[in-house]
Write a protein that holds these residues in place. Structure first.
Motif, PDB file in Angstrom:
ATOM      1  N   SER A   1       0.856  -1.187   0.000  1.00 34.03           N
ATOM      2  CA  SER A   1       0.000   0.000   0.000  1.00 34.03           C
ATOM      3  C   SER A   1       0.892   1.238   0.000  1.00 34.03           C
ATOM      4  O   SER A   1       2.041   1.181   0.452  1.00 34.03           O
ATOM      5  CB  SER A   1      -0.924  -0.015   1.218  1.00 34.03           C
ATOM      6  N   CYS A   2       0.357   2.356  -0.501  1.00 34.55           N
ATOM      7  CA  CYS A   2       1.205   3.521  -0.802  1.00 34.55           C
ATOM      8  C   CYS A   2       1.607   4.310   0.442  1.00 34.55           C
ATOM      9  O   CYS A   2       2.632   4.979   0.459  1.00 34.55           O
ATOM     10  CB  CYS A   2       0.492   4.435  -1.805  1.00 34.55           C
ATOM     11  N   GLY A   3       0.785   4.260   1.493  1.00 34.82           N
ATOM     12  CA  GLY A   3       1.117   4.982   2.716  1.00 34.82           C
ATOM     13  C   GLY A   3       0.714   6.452   2.710  1.00 34.82           C
ATOM     14  O   GLY A   3       0.801   7.117   3.734  1.00 34.82           O
ATOM     15  N   CYS A   4       0.284   6.983   1.556  1.00 40.93           N
ATOM     16  CA  CYS A   4      -0.023   8.418   1.538  1.00 40.93           C
ATOM     17  C   CYS A   4      -1.383   8.774   0.956  1.00 40.93           C
ATOM     18  O   CYS A   4      -1.745   9.953   0.918  1.00 40.93           O
ATOM     19  CB  CYS A   4       1.081   9.205   0.850  1.00 40.93           C
ATOM     20  N   CYS A   5      -2.190   7.809   0.510  1.00 43.63           N
ATOM     21  CA  CYS A   5      -3.538   8.157   0.046  1.00 43.63           C
ATOM     22  C   CYS A   5      -4.440   8.361   1.281  1.00 43.63           C
ATOM     23  O   CYS A   5      -4.032   8.096   2.410  1.00 43.63           O
ATOM     24  CB  CYS A   5      -4.105   7.073  -0.867  1.00 43.63           C
ATOM     25  N   ASP A   6      -5.651   8.821   1.052  1.00 40.58           N
ATOM     26  CA  ASP A   6      -6.590   9.073   2.154  1.00 40.58           C
ATOM     27  C   ASP A   6      -6.800   7.845   3.028  1.00 40.58           C
ATOM     28  O   ASP A   6      -6.822   7.930   4.258  1.00 40.58           O
ATOM     29  CB  ASP A   6      -7.955   9.480   1.573  1.00 40.58           C
ATOM     30  N   TYR A   7      -6.986   6.682   2.385  1.00 46.66           N
ATOM     31  CA  TYR A   7      -7.256   5.455   3.138  1.00 46.66           C
ATOM     32  C   TYR A   7      -6.049   5.066   3.976  1.00 46.66           C
ATOM     33  O   TYR A   7      -6.179   4.719   5.153  1.00 46.66           O
ATOM     34  CB  TYR A   7      -7.641   4.313   2.182  1.00 46.66           C
ATOM     35  N   CYS A   8      -4.861   5.109   3.360  1.00 44.09           N
ATOM     36  CA  CYS A   8      -3.644   4.753   4.103  1.00 44.09           C
ATOM     37  C   CYS A   8      -3.475   5.662   5.310  1.00 44.09           C
ATOM     38  O   CYS A   8      -3.161   5.216   6.410  1.00 44.09           O
ATOM     39  CB  CYS A   8      -2.425   4.846   3.188  1.00 44.09           C
ATOM     40  N   ARG A   9      -3.700   6.974   5.086  1.00 47.75           N
ATOM     41  CA  ARG A   9      -3.512   7.926   6.183  1.00 47.75           C
ATOM     42  C   ARG A   9      -4.550   7.760   7.269  1.00 47.75           C
ATOM     43  O   ARG A   9      -4.357   8.186   8.408  1.00 47.75           O
ATOM     44  CB  ARG A   9      -3.495   9.354   5.630  1.00 47.75           C
TER      45      ARG A   9
ATOM     46  N   LEU B   1      -7.218  -0.892   2.115  1.00 50.97           N
ATOM     47  CA  LEU B   1      -8.168  -0.280   1.180  1.00 50.97           C
ATOM     48  C   LEU B   1      -7.476   0.782   0.317  1.00 50.97           C
ATOM     49  O   LEU B   1      -8.134   1.550  -0.393  1.00 50.97           O
ATOM     50  CB  LEU B   1      -9.347   0.326   1.950  1.00 50.97           C
ATOM     51  N   CYS B   2      -6.157   0.826   0.368  1.00 53.46           N
ATOM     52  CA  CYS B   2      -5.327   1.804  -0.360  1.00 53.46           C
ATOM     53  C   CYS B   2      -5.782   1.976  -1.811  1.00 53.46           C
ATOM     54  O   CYS B   2      -6.057   1.003  -2.505  1.00 53.46           O
ATOM     55  CB  CYS B   2      -3.881   1.325  -0.328  1.00 53.46           C
ATOM     56  N   SER B   3      -5.824   3.236  -2.257  1.00 52.10           N
ATOM     57  CA  SER B   3      -6.275   3.544  -3.619  1.00 52.10           C
ATOM     58  C   SER B   3      -5.316   3.002  -4.675  1.00 52.10           C
ATOM     59  O   SER B   3      -5.709   2.782  -5.811  1.00 52.10           O
ATOM     60  CB  SER B   3      -6.401   5.057  -3.800  1.00 52.10           C
ATOM     61  N   SER B   4      -4.039   2.826  -4.332  1.00 54.41           N
ATOM     62  CA  SER B   4      -3.120   2.302  -5.348  1.00 54.41           C
ATOM     63  C   SER B   4      -2.423   1.029  -4.875  1.00 54.41           C
ATOM     64  O   SER B   4      -1.267   0.780  -5.203  1.00 54.41           O
ATOM     65  CB  SER B   4      -2.102   3.375  -5.748  1.00 54.41           C
TER      66      SER B   4
HETATM   67 ZN   LIG Z   1      -2.623   4.224  -0.084  1.00 60.20          ZN
END
Ligand SMILES: [Zn+2]
Ligand SMILES: [Zn+2]
Length: 339
Positions: free
Chosen positions: A90-98, A104-107
């Motif tokens: 998971s990216c760690g910086c999208c809304d879901y990650c944050r 549920l990460c967008s990317s």
């Molecule tokens: Zn993410």
């Protein structure tokens, strides 16, 4: 490198395939074992797994192995380390990650194509294994971590009555986790009689076969008046329907099985209303990998029962076509012999 590559629906070949590139923060792992997942069968049949499939792609994501090389920015892993890998990045910086919902990460993407000699996941997805945990047993980490998320959502309280619909590899792990959680009674609903003995040995209180038994009568005969939590592990409309129908008033139902893309859950709306059901779904394994390793290391999971057999890569195609061993539990493919 050699890999079991899916080129299209039902077109699986053991062939040479480019090894994934080692990124600066990547860990190159020689795969020891890779487990065969229900989603691998979905992909083999031309359906989606946890994500859509892009061909050609090596099958598999449930791995254990040994580190053979690390990227220049890697801290904490070195050649020779025994590891398992969380396949979901998971990216760690999208809304879901944050918001702490990294699954549920967008990317989000899969970083383990495990039926291959080598994988190169980023270090944040790699986990050390204790010396006492075998590479064979460690290959159960990923499916167990997914089951743990499902069990967290089911929220079993000690002493409660739990129903598990479907007792394949996943249902069997769910049964063991329900034991860990102190479930008072565990009722297995399963149409395959071959699983009766194993389920009872793992601590099921009752085994009901909906194909040969009237479920309501069987529950009454067993003195079960109410089921508090139901885990659906079949991924079929018929298993979801059964899970919802056996759930008692105020029960929580988790639909865990991976369904076909267009499958519809047959929900009796008024029934669900009067029972005030809580219905949840469960997706992959957010932050449960370390706990899965701890349960396996602590001996809380009977791995000899959970693993039906270990096969060679050459036998994979036959297993995909027949499900001969998968019908009894988790099948592991031995990629490289370290032990
Ligand atoms: Zn993410
Ligand atoms: Zn899996």
């Amino acid at each position: 490198m050699k890999a079991a590559v899916l080129f299209g629906p039902r077109d699986l070949r053991i062939t040479d395939f480019p090894a994934p590139p080692l990124a600066e923060d990547g860990v190159k792992v020689a795969v020891a074992y890779c487990g065969l997942c229900g989603t691998d069968f979905h992909k083999f049949a031309g359906k989606a797994g946890s994500r859509p499939v892009t061909y050609p792609v090596p099958l598999g994501h449930e791995v254990s192995g040994v580190v053979v090389e690390v990227g220049p920015r890697v801290k904490g892993f070195k050649t020779g380390d025994r590891v398992t890998v969380d396949p979901n990045w998971s990216c760690g910086c999208c809304d879901y990650c944050r918001d702490g919902k990294r699954h549920l990460c967008s990317s989000s993407r899969g970083v383990v194509k495990g039926m291959a000699e080598f994988i190169c996941p980023p270090q944040e997805n790699v986990y050390h294994l204790p010396d006492s945990l075998s590479l064979r047993d460690a290959a159960l980490t990923e499916p167990l971590s997914c089951c743990l998320h499902g069990i967290d959502l089911l929220d079993v309280q000690a002493g409660e009555t739990v129903g598990i619909v479907g007792c394949g590899a996943i249902g069997g792990l769910m049964l063991q986790l329900c034991r860990c959680k102190g479930a008072g009674k565990i009722i297995i609903f399963e149409t395959n009689e071959d699983k009766r003995e194993g389920a009872m040995a793992l601590g099921a209180s009752h085994f009901i076969n909906p194909r040969t038994q009237n479920v309501a009568d069987a529950l009454a005969a067993a003195g079960i008046e109410r089921i508090d939590r139901v885990m659906e592990c079949g991924g079929l409309p018929v298993t979801a329907e059964l899970a919802l129908s056996v759930a008692g008033r105020g029960a929580t139902v988790v639909l865990f099985g991976v369904s076909d893309k267009d499958a519809i859950v047959p929900l009796k709306w008024y029934d669900a209303f009067t029972k005030e059901l809580v219905i949840k779904t469960s997706y992959i394994n957010p932050a449960t990998t370390s706990r899965a390793i701890a349960l396996l290391t602590g001996g809380y999971i009977d791995t000899d029962t959970a693993i039906s057999t270990v096969i060679e890569p050459e036998d994979l195609l036959e297993e995909m076509n027949t499900r001969r061993n998968s019908s009894r539990g988790k099948v592991l493919v031995k990629i490289k012999d370290f032990e």
